[in-house]
Design an enzyme around this catalytic site. Structure first.
Site, PDB file in Angstrom:
ATOM      1  N   ASP A 364       0.840  -1.203   0.000  1.00  0.00           N
ATOM      2  CA  ASP A 364       0.000   0.000   0.000  1.00  0.00           C
ATOM      3  C   ASP A 364       0.874   1.252   0.000  1.00  0.00           C
ATOM      4  O   ASP A 364       0.680   2.174  -0.780  1.00  0.00           O
ATOM      5  CB  ASP A 364      -0.905   0.029   1.242  1.00  0.00           C
ATOM      6  CG  ASP A 364      -1.983  -1.046   1.192  1.00  0.00           C
ATOM      7  OD1 ASP A 364      -2.135  -1.684   0.137  1.00  0.00           O
ATOM      8  OD2 ASP A 364      -2.661  -1.260   2.214  1.00  0.00           O
ATOM      9  N   TRP A 494      -1.432  -8.823  -4.969  1.00  0.00           N
ATOM     10  CA  TRP A 494      -2.118  -7.562  -4.671  1.00  0.00           C
ATOM     11  C   TRP A 494      -3.498  -7.829  -4.059  1.00  0.00           C
ATOM     12  O   TRP A 494      -3.976  -7.098  -3.201  1.00  0.00           O
ATOM     13  CB  TRP A 494      -2.253  -6.720  -5.943  1.00  0.00           C
ATOM     14  CG  TRP A 494      -3.185  -5.580  -5.735  1.00  0.00           C
ATOM     15  CD1 TRP A 494      -2.867  -4.367  -5.200  1.00  0.00           C
ATOM     16  CD2 TRP A 494      -4.594  -5.567  -6.003  1.00  0.00           C
ATOM     17  NE1 TRP A 494      -3.993  -3.591  -5.115  1.00  0.00           N
ATOM     18  CE2 TRP A 494      -5.076  -4.310  -5.603  1.00  0.00           C
ATOM     19  CE3 TRP A 494      -5.497  -6.496  -6.538  1.00  0.00           C
ATOM     20  CZ2 TRP A 494      -6.413  -3.949  -5.725  1.00  0.00           C
ATOM     21  CZ3 TRP A 494      -6.837  -6.145  -6.653  1.00  0.00           C
ATOM     22  CH2 TRP A 494      -7.270  -4.875  -6.253  1.00  0.00           C
ATOM     23  N   ASP A 496      -5.767  -9.321  -1.680  1.00  0.00           N
ATOM     24  CA  ASP A 496      -5.712  -9.936  -0.349  1.00  0.00           C
ATOM     25  C   ASP A 496      -6.521 -11.213  -0.266  1.00  0.00           C
ATOM     26  O   ASP A 496      -6.340 -12.005   0.645  1.00  0.00           O
ATOM     27  CB  ASP A 496      -6.310  -8.956   0.685  1.00  0.00           C
ATOM     28  CG  ASP A 496      -5.332  -7.878   1.073  1.00  0.00           C
ATOM     29  OD1 ASP A 496      -4.129  -8.104   0.951  1.00  0.00           O
ATOM     30  OD2 ASP A 496      -5.797  -6.807   1.507  1.00  0.00           O
ATOM     31  N   LYS A 639     -16.483  -5.586  -2.700  1.00  0.00           N
ATOM     32  CA  LYS A 639     -15.027  -5.667  -2.537  1.00  0.00           C
ATOM     33  C   LYS A 639     -14.399  -6.591  -3.586  1.00  0.00           C
ATOM     34  O   LYS A 639     -14.701  -6.498  -4.757  1.00  0.00           O
ATOM     35  CB  LYS A 639     -14.700  -6.094  -1.101  1.00  0.00           C
ATOM     36  CG  LYS A 639     -15.052  -4.976  -0.125  1.00  0.00           C
ATOM     37  CD  LYS A 639     -14.657  -5.238   1.290  1.00  0.00           C
ATOM     38  CE  LYS A 639     -13.209  -5.443   1.535  1.00  0.00           C
ATOM     39  NZ  LYS A 639     -12.607  -4.474   2.437  1.00  0.00           N
ATOM     40  N   GLU A 640     -13.544  -7.532  -3.141  1.00  0.00           N
ATOM     41  CA  GLU A 640     -12.839  -8.367  -4.117  1.00  0.00           C
ATOM     42  C   GLU A 640     -13.754  -9.382  -4.795  1.00  0.00           C
ATOM     43  O   GLU A 640     -13.336 -10.080  -5.700  1.00  0.00           O
ATOM     44  CB  GLU A 640     -11.665  -9.098  -3.447  1.00  0.00           C
ATOM     45  CG  GLU A 640     -10.446  -8.231  -3.152  1.00  0.00           C
ATOM     46  CD  GLU A 640     -10.467  -7.607  -1.768  1.00  0.00           C
ATOM     47  OE1 GLU A 640     -11.562  -7.512  -1.166  1.00  0.00           O
ATOM     48  OE2 GLU A 640      -9.399  -7.196  -1.270  1.00  0.00           O
ATOM     49  N   THR A 712      -7.266   4.871   0.415  1.00  0.00           N
ATOM     50  CA  THR A 712      -7.300   3.794  -0.564  1.00  0.00           C
ATOM     51  C   THR A 712      -6.218   4.019  -1.611  1.00  0.00           C
ATOM     52  O   THR A 712      -5.927   5.162  -1.976  1.00  0.00           O
ATOM     53  CB  THR A 712      -8.686   3.717  -1.250  1.00  0.00           C
ATOM     54  OG1 THR A 712      -8.541   3.032  -2.503  1.00  0.00           O
ATOM     55  CG2 THR A 712      -9.270   5.082  -1.540  1.00  0.00           C
TER      56      THR A 712
HETATM   57  C1  GLC Z   1      -6.967  -3.370   0.295  1.00  0.00           C
HETATM   58  C2  GLC Z   1      -5.590  -3.559   0.898  1.00  0.00           C
HETATM   59  C3  GLC Z   1      -4.544  -3.713  -0.184  1.00  0.00           C
HETATM   60  C4  GLC Z   1      -4.950  -4.750  -1.193  1.00  0.00           C
HETATM   61  C5  GLC Z   1      -6.337  -4.485  -1.733  1.00  0.00           C
HETATM   62  C6  GLC Z   1      -6.823  -5.590  -2.646  1.00  0.00           C
HETATM   63  O1  GLC Z   1      -7.064  -2.150  -0.323  1.00  0.00           O
HETATM   64  O2  GLC Z   1      -5.246  -2.457   1.715  1.00  0.00           O
HETATM   65  O3  GLC Z   1      -3.309  -4.057   0.382  1.00  0.00           O
HETATM   66  O4  GLC Z   1      -4.005  -4.752  -2.227  1.00  0.00           O
HETATM   67  O5  GLC Z   1      -7.231  -4.383  -0.654  1.00  0.00           O
HETATM   68  O6  GLC Z   1      -7.090  -6.769  -1.980  1.00  0.00           O
END
Ligand code: GLC
Length: 805
Positions: A364, A494, A496, A639-640, A712
Site C-alpha cells: 500500500d 495484490w 488480499d 469488494k474483491e 485507498t
Molecule cells: C486493500 C488492501 C490492499 C490490497 C487491496 C486488494 O485495499 O489495503 O493491500 O491490495 O485491498 O485486496
C-alpha cells in the site's frame, strides 16, 4: 442529488445541505497530531497513533457522534442550536449552514435566529494541538445574550480499545479539574508523585485539555454524564438547556471538557474566540491558550493563511487546464490532496479504519508514494528510503512495517515473533515488486540518478545500494517460483483474497515481475552492469514465454494457478472467468502483443465495464470458489468479490492510455471519478471529493454505492493513470516524453509543471481531434524530432508546444 459544489479557486468543497447521506469528512494535522472532522463536526483526534494516542472519542459505525461540538443558546428565549447542523439538528427551513472542507482545514457557517457563527477547525502547521476558532455575530437588530459552549469528549485511555471496552479499568483512572480557563483531564493522576521519566507499570500521568481563549469562561463541566444528563443525548445536553454548567469535574466514570462563555452582543457586533484541544502538560496547555488570548482573530487568521499557502504550494507543482471540470478539479486539487492523505495516513485512521493497523502495509505504502512524486518528489524520496529499509535482506518486503520500524534490527515473517506481533504469517508475492515503478518514477521525475547508488539498510541486517535492493527484490521472486516456474502466489498477491500458496502462481505477479525486469534493465544500463543486463534479458525472455504459453486464454489472460494446478480465470469457468488486473497489467508490463492487448481490453470493456467503473472479476464467486478464493466470504458485487475495486480503475485507465485509446481511458476515469458523481450523492453516498476503496458492482442490489473513504490505493493509481496515462507525462532518467491519450473532442489542454528545478508551460494542441498521436513538438520555439524533451533543452521557464494532430 447534490449536497454541495466545488469551489476550485479556494480549493474547497462546499457542502450546502448538511444532511449528507454519510459523514463527509476532512483531515486536519499530520502524524504528530491527527484529526478527522465531518461536515457535522463528528470525528476524533489522536497523537501519533489512531489506536494508541486517541484523545477525542468517536463511536464508530454509530451516526457520526460525538464530535467537536459548539452549542449556542439564546439566553432570553432559551432556544439552542449548534455551530454545525448536528448534533442539535434544527429544522433546515430555519437553520442555514455551509461546510467548507479545504486543504487541512474545515470551516462551518451557520445562520439561525439572527445569529451568524463561523467555526474553523484546524491544526496549526507543525503544531500538535487543534484549534476551533469561532466567530459569533449578532445579525439581528436587538442586543442578544448568547451562551457559547464547547464540548470535547475525551477518551479515558489513549488506547482506543481500552477506552471502548475495558471499562472496569479505563473509567477508574480518569479525572478532570478546572484550571484558569481550561478543563484539564488527567489519566493516572494518582501517579503525580512520580519523578520526570519515572513510570509504574509503564504508565505515568497523561494530560489533556480543552481551553478557551479570547473570552472568559463563565461555567465548566468535566464529566460527560453531568453535561449530557441521563437519558439525554448530544442533541439536548442538560448543561446547554440549563444555561449554566455544573462546574464540577469527573472522578472516575467518563471525562469530558465543556466550557461556556456568555456573550453580550449589540446589533451588528461580533466576538472571536478559540477553543483549544490537545494532549499537553499543564504548563504547556496554559501557554498554548495564552497565545490565543490576545488578538485571537489575528493569530488564527495568520495560522490559517500559513496552512493554506503550505498546501496550495504543494499542489501548485502540477496544475492542468483541460475542457473537463471534473478532471481539472480532481487532478489539480482533490485527487492530489487525497494522494497526500494516503501518503501521510496510510490506512491508519478514518471513519472506517480505527487505527488498529499500527504500521504501514508494504505494498500500500510503496504504491501511495507514486501519487505524490510529481508534486513533492523529495518528500516521496524519504518514504522510499524508509520502505527500502523495510525490505528484508532476502529481497522480500515486510508485509507490515511497524510505526516503530528500526532498520537493521527487525524480525521478519520467518520469525515467530514478527508473526505474533503483526498478525502477518508469511511473505506476500507482490510487496517488493511495487518498488520498481515507484523508484523509477522518483529517479525519472527528479533526474537524481545518484539515488541509485545511495546505501540503505535492509530491515533485518546488512545494507546495500538502491540498485542492490532492487536486485534483491528480483532475487526474492526468483527464489519463490511455483510449479511452472512463474512467481508463486504466496500468502497473497495484490489481491488480499487470493491465497495461491507457495506452489500456486499468480499471473498478476508474473506480469509485475516481467515489468520489474524491464525497469531494472534501465538501472543496470546506468550502472553499466552488462552481466546483469544479460541475466535479466534471459530471465525475462524465459518468463515472457511462460506467461504467453500458460496464461493467454484466447481473448484474455487467466488469473493464475492454484497449488493443485487448477486454472483460475479461464473463459469456460462458471465463476470468476474474467479478471480485470491481468488484462491491464499485461499491457502496462509491456508483455502483451498489440493483438492480445486489443482483445483483452475489449473483453474488459464488454464483460467488466459498468457505468461506475470496471468490476474486478465476473461472475462473482458463490458456488465454485477454490479453497484460497477468500473473496467468496463477501456478498456478491462487493469488494474483491466482483465489486468495482477502485484501485484497479487507475490501471485500466493507464493501460488504455498506453495503447493510445484516449476515449476509453478518459471514459474509465469519468465513471469512477468522485467529482463526476457530485449530483449522484444518493447513489454514491461517499464524499464526492475523495476516492473510496470500492463501489458495489452490478451483482449488488446497491449498485453504485461506494465505501471506505479516503484511505485507498485508488488515489495513487488513478493519479498515475491520469498524469502518465491521459496527460501523457512520462519522464525517464534523461528527460520527459509527452504522449497524451485524450478524448477526441478536446481541442487541447495546458499543463503547468515543475520539473527538475525548471517550470514547464506545456500547451497541447489537437486541431485534428485525435485521441493520441504525435505531429510536432517545439521547446522554446525549437522543433524537436519526436515527442521527447531531453533534459538539456530545459530552461528556467520552458515553453512547450505539442501538436497531437
Ligand atoms: C486493500 C488492501 C490492499 C490490497 C487491496 C486488494 O485495499 O489495503 O493491500 O491490495 O485491498 O485486496
Amino acid at each position: 442529488m447534490k449536497y454541495g459544489y466545488f469551489d476550485d479557486k479556494k480549493r474547497e468543497y462546499v457542502i450546502t445541505r448538511p444532511d449528507t447521506p454519510a459523514p463527509w469528512v476532512n483531515y486536519l494535522g499530520d502524524p504528530e497530531y491527527g484529526a478527522i472532522v465531518s461536515n457535522n463536526a463528528g470525528g476524533y483526534s489522536f497523537v501519533k497513533s489512531g489506536a494508541n494516542g486517541r484523545i477525542l472519542r468517536y463511536v464508530f459505525n454509530q451516526f457520526d457522534e460525538p464530535g467537536r461540538y459548539i452549542y449556542l443558546r439564546d439566553n432570553e428565549t432559551k432556544d439552542f442550536w449548534s455551530a454545525s447542523w448536528q448534533p442539535v439538528g434544527k429544522d433546515l427551513e430555519k437553520y442555514k449552514s455551509e461546510c467548507h472542507h479545504g486543504t487541512a482545514y474545515t470551516r462551518m457557517m451557520a445562520d439561525y435566529s439572527g445569529i451568524h457563527s463561523e467555526v474553523r477547525y484546524y491544526v496549526p502547521l507543525g503544531q500538535s494541538y487543534e484549534v476551533w476558532s469561532l466567530c459569533v455575530e449578532n445579525c439581528s437588530d436587538k442586543e442578544r445574550e448568547i451562551n457559547v459552549t464547547g464540548y470535547a469528549e475525551f477518551t479515558n485511555n489513549s488506547n482506543y480499545e481500552q477506552d471502548q471496552v475495558n471499562l472496569q479499568y479505563s473509567q477508574y483512572i480518569t479525572k478532570t479539574v478546572f484550571r484558569g480557563n481550561r478543563v484539564r483531564q488527567m489519566i493516572h493522576a494518582n501517579l503525580d508523585r512520580l519523578d520526570e521519566g519515572e513510570k509504574v507499570d509503564n504508565k505515568d500521568v497523561t494530560n489533556r485539555f480543552l481551553g478557551l481563549a479570547g473570552v472568559p469562561v463563565d461555567s465548566w463541566c468535566g464529566e460527560k454524564e453531568a453535561f449530557l444528563g441521563r437519558y439525554h443525548g448530544y442533541g439536548n445536553p442538560v448543561g446547554v438547556i440549563d444555561g449554566k454548567l455544573n462546574c464540577e469535574g469527573n472522578y472516575n466514570e467518563n471525562s469530558c471538557g465543556a466550557l461556556t462563555a456568555v456573550l453580550k452582543l449589540a446589533p451588528g457586533e461580533k466576538k472571536e474566540m478559540a477553543f483549544l484541544v490537545g494532549m499537553k502538560k499543564n504548563d504547556e496547555a496554559e501557554a498554548i491558550v495564552a497565545r490565543y488570548d490576545q488578538n485571537c482573530q489575528q493569530v488564527c487568521e495568520r495560522e490559517l493563511e500559513e496552512l493554506i499557502s503550505y498546501w496550495h504550494g504543494q499542489l501548485s507543482h502540477f496544475q492542468i487546464k483541460t475542457p473537463s471540470n471534473e478532471f481539472n478539479t480532481m487532478i489539480n486539487t482533490w485527487n492530489a490532496y487525497n494522494c497526500f492523505m494516503t501518503f501521510i495516513w496510510s490506512r491508519a485512521a478514518s471513519f472506517t479504519y480505527c487505527g488498529l493497523r499500527n504500521g504501514y502495509g508494504y505494498r500500500d505504502t510503496v504504491q501511495d508514494i507514486q501519487g505524490v512524486i510529481h508534486l513533492a518528489p523529495e518528500m516521496a524520496a524519504d518514504k522510499i528510503r524508509f520502505m527500502l529499509s523495510a525490505q528484508v535482506d532476502n529481497g522480500g518486503g515486510l508485509p507490515l512495517v511497524k510505526f516503530t520500524h528500526n532498520p537493521g534490527h527487525e524480525d521478519t515473517p520467518d520469525d515467530a515473533s514478527y508473526v505474533q506481533e503483526t498478525g502477518h504469517p508469511a511473505y506476500r508475492a507482490d510487496d517488493a515488486l511495487w518498488l520498481f515503478p515507484t523508484v523509477y518514477k522518483y529517479v525519472s521525475e527528479t533526474g537524481n540518478v545518484d539515488f541509485i547508488d545511495e546505501v540503505i539498510p535492509f530491515a533485518n541486517k546488512d545494507e546495500g545500494t538502491v540498485y542492490e535492493h532492487l536486485k534483491r527484490a528480483i532475487q526474492f521472486s526468483m527464489e519463490h517460483l511455483g510449479k511452472h516456474g512463474m512467481p508463486a502466489g504466496l500468502y497473497a498477491d495484490w489481491n488480499d483474497c487470493l491465497r495461491l500458496g507457495k506452489d500456486g502462481e499468480s499471473t498478476f505477479v508474473a506480469l509485475q515481475f516481467y515489468y520489474a525486469m524491464t525497469i531494472l534493465k534501465e538501472f543496470a544500463a546506468y550502472e553499466k552492469d552488462e552481466e546483469y543486463i544479460s541475466y535479466l534479458e534471459k530471465s525475462q525472455e524465459k518468463l515472457g514465454e511462460l506467461i504467453e504459453k500458460l496464461c493467454w486464454n484466447e481473448d484474455r489472460f487467466i488469473r493464475g494457478f492454484t497449488e493443485a494446478g487448477e486454472i483460475i480465470g479461464q473463459r469456460t469457468d462458471p465463476e470468476a472467468n474474467m479478471w480485470l488486473n491481468p488484462q491491464s497489467w499485461a499491457v502496462i508490463s509491456g508483455l502483451a502483443t498489440k493483438e492480445q492487448s486489443e482483445l483483452a481490453l475489449e473483453q474488459v470493456y464488454e464483460r467488466l465495464n459498468t457505468e461506475y467503473g470496471a468490476i474486478l472479476m465476473d461472475p462473482p464467486y458463490h458456488a465454485h470458489a477454490f479453497d484460497g478464493a477468500l473473496a467468496v466470504i463477501y456478498n456478491a458485487g462487493t469488494k474483491e468479490n466482483a465489486g468495482i475495486f477502485s484501485q484497479s480503475q487507475g490501471w485500466i485507465i493507464l493501460a488504455e492510455a498506453l495503447m493510445g485509446h484516449g476515449e476509453r481511458a478518459f471514459g474509465y476515469f469519468m465513471e469512477n471519478a468522485p467529482a463526476a458523481q457530485n449530483d449522484k450523492a444518493e447513489i454514491r453516498r461517499l464524499e464526492p471529493y475523495c476516492y473510496g476503496q470500492f463501489t458495489e458492482g452490478k451483482a449488488s442490489p446497491n449498485f453504485g454505492r461506494s465505501h471506505v473513504h479516503w484511505l485507498t490505493g485508488t488515489a495513487s493509481t488513478v493519479m498515475v493513470g491520469c498524469v502518465e496515462g491521459i496527460l501523457g507525462m512520462r519522464p525517464d532518467f534523461y528527460g520527459l516524453r509527452i504522449a497524451p491519450s485524450i478524448p477526441k473532442e478536446w481541442d487541447g489542454f495546458e499543463v503547468e509543471k515543475d520539473f527538475r528545478g525548471c517550470h514547464l508551460h506545456i500547451k497541447v494542441q489537437n486541431p485534428g481531434h485525435a485521441e493520441s498521436g504525435f505531429k510536432k513538438l517545439t521547446v522554446n520555439g525549437e522543433e524537436l524530432k519526436d515527442n521527447y524533451i531531453p533534459q538539456d533543452k530545459l530552461t528556467a521557464e520552458t515553453e512547450v508546444e505539442l501538436y497531437l494532430s
